[in-house]
Design an enzyme around this catalytic site. Structure first.
Site, PDB file in Angstrom:
ATOM      1  N   GLU A  23       0.839  -1.207   0.000  1.00  0.00           N
ATOM      2  CA  GLU A  23       0.000   0.000   0.000  1.00  0.00           C
ATOM      3  C   GLU A  23       0.872   1.255   0.000  1.00  0.00           C
ATOM      4  OE1 GLU A  23      -4.006  -0.485   2.319  1.00  0.00           O
ATOM      5  OE2 GLU A  23      -2.375  -1.274   3.566  1.00  0.00           O
ATOM      6  N   TYR A  55     -13.327  27.200  -0.591  1.00  0.00           N
ATOM      7  CA  TYR A  55     -13.311  25.737  -0.712  1.00  0.00           C
ATOM      8  C   TYR A  55     -12.288  25.226  -1.709  1.00  0.00           C
ATOM      9  CZ  TYR A  55     -17.085  27.134  -3.919  1.00  0.00           C
ATOM     10  OH  TYR A  55     -17.850  27.759  -4.861  1.00  0.00           O
ATOM     11  N   GLU A  75      -7.871   6.447  10.180  1.00  0.00           N
ATOM     12  CA  GLU A  75      -8.276   7.211  11.351  1.00  0.00           C
ATOM     13  C   GLU A  75      -7.301   8.364  11.596  1.00  0.00           C
ATOM     14  OE1 GLU A  75      -9.879   3.011  12.034  1.00  0.00           O
ATOM     15  OE2 GLU A  75      -8.130   3.926  11.086  1.00  0.00           O
ATOM     16  N   LYS A 100     -11.710   4.608   1.627  1.00  0.00           N
ATOM     17  CA  LYS A 100     -10.609   3.821   1.075  1.00  0.00           C
ATOM     18  C   LYS A 100     -11.228   2.715   0.208  1.00  0.00           C
ATOM     19  CE  LYS A 100      -6.348   1.576   2.594  1.00  0.00           C
ATOM     20  NZ  LYS A 100      -5.546   1.185   3.777  1.00  0.00           N
TER      21      LYS A 100
END
Length: 121
Positions: A23, A55, A75, A100
């Site tokens: 990953e 934004y 997290e 994810k």
């Protein structure tokens, strides 16, 4: 007083987060949603972008974090992104969801996501 909201959804950024070596080596796409809670009355009255959260600039700052230093957990990534949102003192609270969709799960699934909400003390 009820707060107003700015919502940014579906920000897709390539990052190298995860607990597995592949990953971090290969990377994958992450999708970010944020909801900012703040008072938008000043911006509505002035019609001036400097009186609100821009934004486009927020998206750029969030993308830098996702594309930046790898972390093991989404997290942790969500917590860092909430910090970016709360860097603007007008933002009273931020809800951040990190998706994810290519998580290494050996079963068919649509998405994995973590949602956190952080607010000013």
């Amino acid at each position: 007083m009820a707060l107003d909201r700015i919502t940014l959804t579906g920000l897709r950024v390539r990052g190298n987060h995860g607990v597995f070596d592949f990953e971090r080596r290969d990377g994958q796409d992450f999708v970010i949603d944020v909801v900012l809670e703040l008072d938008l009355a000043p911006a509505a009255a002035s019609d001036d972008v400097t009186d609100t959260v821009h934004y486009g600039e927020l998206a750029g700052s969030l993308a830098e974090v996702v594309a930046g230093e790898p972390v093991n957990l989404i997290e942790t990534l969500a917590h860092r992104l909430a910090g970016v949102c709360l860097a603007d003192p007008r933002v009273r609270a931020a809800t951040v969801t990190v998706h994810k969709p290519q998580a290494p799960i050996p079963h068919e699934f649509a998405d994995v996501a973590v949602t956190i909400r952080r607010q000013r003390a």
